[in-house]
Design a protein around this motif. Structure first.
Motif, mmCIF file in Angstrom:
data_model
loop_
_atom_site.group_PDB
_atom_site.id
_atom_site.type_symbol
_atom_site.label_atom_id
_atom_site.label_comp_id
_atom_site.label_asym_id
_atom_site.label_seq_id
_atom_site.Cartn_x
_atom_site.Cartn_y
_atom_site.Cartn_z
ATOM 1 N N UNK A 300 0.852 -1.183 0.000
ATOM 2 C CA UNK A 300 0.000 0.000 0.000
ATOM 3 C C UNK A 300 0.894 1.240 0.000
ATOM 4 N N UNK A 301 0.677 2.216 -0.857
ATOM 5 C CA UNK A 301 -0.292 2.198 -1.957
ATOM 6 C C UNK A 301 0.075 1.155 -3.009
ATOM 7 N N UNK A 302 -0.846 0.914 -3.914
ATOM 8 C CA UNK A 302 -0.660 -0.161 -4.881
ATOM 9 C C UNK A 302 0.549 0.098 -5.777
ATOM 10 N N UNK A 303 1.198 -1.005 -6.173
ATOM 11 C CA UNK A 303 2.405 -0.957 -7.002
ATOM 12 C C UNK A 303 2.021 -1.225 -8.458
ATOM 13 N N UNK A 304 2.561 -0.440 -9.363
ATOM 14 C CA UNK A 304 2.275 -0.602 -10.781
ATOM 15 C C UNK A 304 2.933 -1.840 -11.370
ATOM 16 N N UNK A 305 2.412 -2.263 -12.517
ATOM 17 C CA UNK A 305 2.898 -3.469 -13.183
ATOM 18 C C UNK A 305 4.362 -3.331 -13.591
ATOM 19 N N UNK A 306 4.733 -2.150 -14.101
ATOM 20 C CA UNK A 306 6.118 -1.964 -14.557
ATOM 21 C C UNK A 306 7.105 -2.134 -13.409
ATOM 22 N N UNK A 307 6.756 -1.607 -12.226
ATOM 23 C CA UNK A 307 7.648 -1.733 -11.069
ATOM 24 C C UNK A 307 7.737 -3.185 -10.611
ATOM 25 N N UNK A 308 6.618 -3.918 -10.683
ATOM 26 C CA UNK A 308 6.628 -5.335 -10.311
ATOM 27 C C UNK A 308 7.492 -6.145 -11.265
ATOM 28 N N UNK A 309 7.435 -5.803 -12.564
ATOM 29 C CA UNK A 309 8.250 -6.501 -13.559
ATOM 30 C C UNK A 309 9.731 -6.205 -13.326
ATOM 31 N N UNK A 310 10.044 -4.955 -12.991
ATOM 32 C CA UNK A 310 11.434 -4.596 -12.716
ATOM 33 C C UNK A 310 11.976 -5.372 -11.518
ATOM 34 N N UNK A 311 11.155 -5.503 -10.478
ATOM 35 C CA UNK A 311 11.576 -6.260 -9.289
ATOM 36 C C UNK A 311 11.705 -7.747 -9.614
ATOM 37 N N UNK A 312 10.815 -8.271 -10.447
ATOM 38 C CA UNK A 312 10.903 -9.676 -10.841
ATOM 39 C C UNK A 312 12.130 -9.964 -11.676
ATOM 40 N N UNK A 313 12.493 -9.042 -12.545
ATOM 41 C CA UNK A 313 13.693 -9.218 -13.368
ATOM 42 C C UNK A 313 14.943 -9.277 -12.504
ATOM 43 N N UNK A 314 14.948 -8.510 -11.434
ATOM 44 C CA UNK A 314 16.110 -8.475 -10.554
ATOM 45 C C UNK A 314 16.344 -9.828 -9.871
ATOM 46 N N UNK A 315 15.286 -10.617 -9.687
ATOM 47 C CA UNK A 315 15.410 -11.904 -8.999
ATOM 48 C C UNK A 315 16.212 -12.928 -9.802
ATOM 49 N N UNK A 316 16.291 -12.745 -11.133
ATOM 50 C CA UNK A 316 17.071 -13.671 -11.965
ATOM 51 C C UNK A 316 18.362 -13.034 -12.472
ATOM 52 N N UNK A 317 18.702 -11.866 -11.964
ATOM 53 C CA UNK A 317 19.952 -11.221 -12.368
ATOM 54 C C UNK A 317 21.148 -12.080 -11.945
ATOM 55 N N UNK A 318 22.279 -11.848 -12.581
ATOM 56 C CA UNK A 318 23.468 -12.664 -12.323
ATOM 57 C C UNK A 318 23.869 -12.635 -10.851
ATOM 58 N N UNK A 319 23.709 -11.508 -10.200
ATOM 59 C CA UNK A 319 24.124 -11.428 -8.788
ATOM 60 C C UNK A 319 23.230 -12.260 -7.877
ATOM 61 N N UNK A 320 22.023 -12.648 -8.359
ATOM 62 C CA UNK A 320 21.108 -13.447 -7.549
ATOM 63 C C UNK A 320 20.938 -14.871 -8.061
ATOM 64 N N UNK A 321 21.632 -15.225 -9.143
ATOM 65 C CA UNK A 321 21.349 -16.513 -9.770
ATOM 66 C C UNK A 321 21.760 -17.700 -8.905
ATOM 67 N N UNK A 322 22.642 -17.493 -7.924
ATOM 68 C CA UNK A 322 23.053 -18.609 -7.063
ATOM 69 C C UNK A 322 21.909 -19.107 -6.173
#
Length: 688
Positions: A300-322
């Motif tokens: 809250x307040x609600x998060x937009x789709x673009x921001x959610x996609x950006x956060x999701x992309x970060x989860x598979x970034x090279x620094x997190x791939x382990x």
């Protein structure tokens, strides 16, 4: 899955029976619904010098999660090892459906001979609650059972997503991939995200190590009524909405976390579970697949789709791939017959009939330059960079290329051939072959040849078929004919559109890994034998015969080995070795074996399959590489290489003549074409 356990049971002095069996650690209602067997393997080994006769193997459970079952063996010879067949053990779905908490049961396996018990083992098994998923360790493929696209709450979310699209000036249709436009899929996914934020969810922490141990899963109706959702709950809810909208979702896992992805084009990972984070990242980089951090649905307040996609992309970034574990592709799971969890509740939730998104949760207007599919390519600065970019765009060295990552699909046909070299020789001599579906064969009665561990029998059947002009296929007759028909139509279409044959037998494969420690291997064909398939009528069998084109070595594989592994094979880059009947396949395979002998994870296997392959871009790439120095012989190409940002025609140079001046500047007798009424195209031709 339990480790295989060997136990000994003394019969009498000097006699010993060893039994090994493996079972599933956990079962639940989704296991029963999708036909999962509790037994994996049962093996008996006679470690004595005398035969054991009249053996009875009996298994039962308490409570009765499976029906008692007995196997009999008339005789087990000295030193003989026997794997039991028909391990199907239908689960008691009534019992499992009624569990609201996990319970432990007991499996008992007994072996007796002439009413004398030789072996007994009791093993604990966990029976999960109806709404409990067992984790990726034992039940990764069953995750799709908890994606519920037919829930009334999902329907309400899609209804509100349609309203949001209409408010934004878009079509309110929930039309999946029908438009063939990734931009439309992006807008649809964004509207679903925004509609889901209207549920006003509160984040609930998942249990420790849920991704491997499992957890109870809330249904969409329960999520809405309780207003609570773990990361897995929200991921499954969003996946259900995407699936109901006709999109292909996936649920991704890292250590202690789950989130959702969706394909923007009508694709999938090609298998139920995808453990390779690099494959996921490549799909994201290609703008074909987007992931979103679903716990942001609770903010809250609600998060937009673009921001959610950006956060999701970060989860598979090279620094997190382990921390990445795997992705579960829901569409592939459905193809594998993993169905949504059956519900016996026929009442429609009144709360789910209306879902209205608050104004702040409306999706932002998305400009087309932001939409997936519009790849940003950095402009090259030097002539060599420009040529390299042309070459790179022509040569596909990704895992999407079947020449590097060959997988069994409906567009391929696997064969079991006892002598691949002989097959090539006979095809070159003009012999024709038919396909023999092994799953329709029953040489010893009531026996599925491919499900029994009888390699000698399987080889004998394939060899006998080969001698009769047939090539064995490890499929049913219906599946074999369907795949042959698909390949026949695809090859015919390619010939009509491109004028070249694209149907080949892939003879021999290189199994390779990205790294020595990689748990996943890939297959790349070595030789490609051109063939054609035909039939006299729609009711006739397909005939496989040689095509007049030359046998090809997989040059894409050679270039890939050079670039990624610094492995050069000059012996196969020129004219391929030949024998009296055609190409010397044994020598070609031996050359490749010698070259990869010291490369960890690489192996040459003499397997055979048929599919379509295209080499048009590779030939253009090769021509561009071999003739780079000749590019500047053309003034136009030289300009594109050296000065692409400058005008091609210098200031004051002759420009395109107007249509009215063509017949004044060029004598009509010098034109080998009638002067058209509109000669603008002719003026352009004259200038060129």
């Amino acid at each position: 899955m339990s480790e295989v356990i060997d136990q000994g049971a003394t019969v009498e002095e000097g006699q010993n029976l060893r039994v090994a069996f493996s079972t599933a650690d956990k079962v639940n209602f989704s296991s029963a619904q999708n036909g999962v067997s509790i037994l994996r393997k049962i093996t008996l080994i006679n470690g004595t010098d005398a035969p054991l006769e009249n053996l009875a193997i009996f298994i039962e459970s308490s409570p009765s999660v499976i029906k008692p079952k007995t196997w009999t063996i008339d005789r087990l010879g000295p030193g003989e090892e026997r794997n039991l067949s028909d391990l199907a053990t239908p689960l008691n779905d009534t019992l499992l459906s009624g569990l609201n908490e996990a319970e432990f049961g007991q499996l008992t396996l007994k072996v007796s001979a002439n009413d004398t018990e030789l072996f007994r083992e009791e093993r604990r098994i966990e029976m999960l609650a109806r709404d409990e998923w067992g984790g990726i360790g034992d039940m990764a493929h069953l995750l799709a059972a908890y994606v519920s696209p037919n829930d009334s709450v999902v329907a309400a979310i899609l209804k509100e997503a349609g309203r949001l699209l209409e408010r934004g000036g878009q079509s309110g249709a929930i039309d999946g991939y029908q438009s063939k436009d990734p931009g439309r899929a992006w807008m649809l996914a964004g509207a679903i995200w925004s509609a889901t934020t209207a549920l006003g969810l509160t984040y609930a922490y998942p249990p420790a190590s849920f991704e491997t141990c499992g957890q109870k899963v809330r249904s969409p109706a329960r999520i809405k009524s309780e207003g609570l959702a773990t990361c897995l709950d929200s991921a499954l809810l969003l996946a259900a909405c995407f699936e109901a909208a006709g999109l292909n979702p996936a649920v991704l896992f890292s250590e202690g976390h789950a989130w959702t992805g969706v394909w923007l084009t009508e694709r999938d990972f090609g298998q139920v579970t995808e453990p390779d984070v690099m494959t996921v990242r490549k799909a994201i980089d290609a703008r074909e697949f987007v992931t979103m951090e679903t716990t942001l649905l609770t903010k809250r307040p609600t998060i937009g789709f673009e921001q959610a996609v950006s956060a999701g992309r970060d989860l598979t970034a090279e620094r997190n791939e382990h921390t990445f574990l795997l992705a579960v592709d829901i569409r592939r799971a459905r193809v594998a017959r993993i169905r949504p969890l059956a519900s016996h509740n026929t009442e429609t939730s009144q709360d789910a009939e209306q879902i209205e998104a608050a104004p702040p949760a409306l999706p932002k207007p998305l400009a087309f330059d932001f939409l997936p599919g519009d790849l940003v390519d950095e402009e090259p600065k030097t002539p060599q960079d420009r040529i390299s970019r042309w070459q790179r765009k022509l040569l596909d060295l990704s895992l999407r290329n079947r020449l590097l990552n060959f997988r069994d699909t409906k567009q391929t046909l696997p064969f079991i051939c006892p002598d691949v070299s002989s097959l090539e020789d006979q095809l070159a001599d003009g012999k024709k072959f038919k396909a023999l579906a092994l799953k329709d064969e029953d040489p010893v009665g009531q026996r599925d040849l491919l499900n029994k561990e009888e390699p000698n029998l399987l080889e004998e059947v394939a060899r006998d078929a080969f001698a009769k002009g047939q090539v064995a296929v490890p499929l049913t007759g219906k599946d074999t004919n369907n795949r042959l028909l698909a390949l026949f139509r695809k090859a015919k279409s390619d010939m009509q559109e491109g004028g070249t044959n694209t149907l080949y037998l892939a003879a021999g494969f290189l199994r390779w890994k990205k790294t020595e420690t990689d748990t996943r291997s890939y297959r790349a064909p070595l030789l490609l034998i051109p063939v054609k398939i035909s039939r006299r009528s729609a009711q006739s069998d397909f005939i496989i015969e040689h095509h007049e084109d030359d046998v090809r070595l997989n040059a894409t594989l050679l270039e890939f080995l050079k670039r990624d592994f610094d492995l050069h094979i000059p012996e196969l880059e020129g004219e391929l070795p030949r024998d009296d009947s055609g190409y010397d396949l044994p020598l070609i395979f031996e050359i490749m074996r010698r070259k990869v002998r010291d490369v960890a994870g690489f192996e040459v296997v003499e397997e055979l399959a048929m599919s379509t392959f295209s080499f048009a871009k590779f030939l253009m790439w090769k021509d561009l590489v071999d003739r780079t120095d000749s590019l500047r012989n053309s003034a136009l190409v030289q300009h594109l290489v050296d000065n692409p940002t400058e005008p091609f025609l210098a200031e004051g140079a002759a420009v395109l003549p107007s249509a009215a001046d063509v017949d004044r500047r060029v004598a009509p007798r010098d034109l080998f074409t009638p002067l058209p009424a509109d000669s603008s195209q002719l003026s352009a031709v004259l200038t060129a």
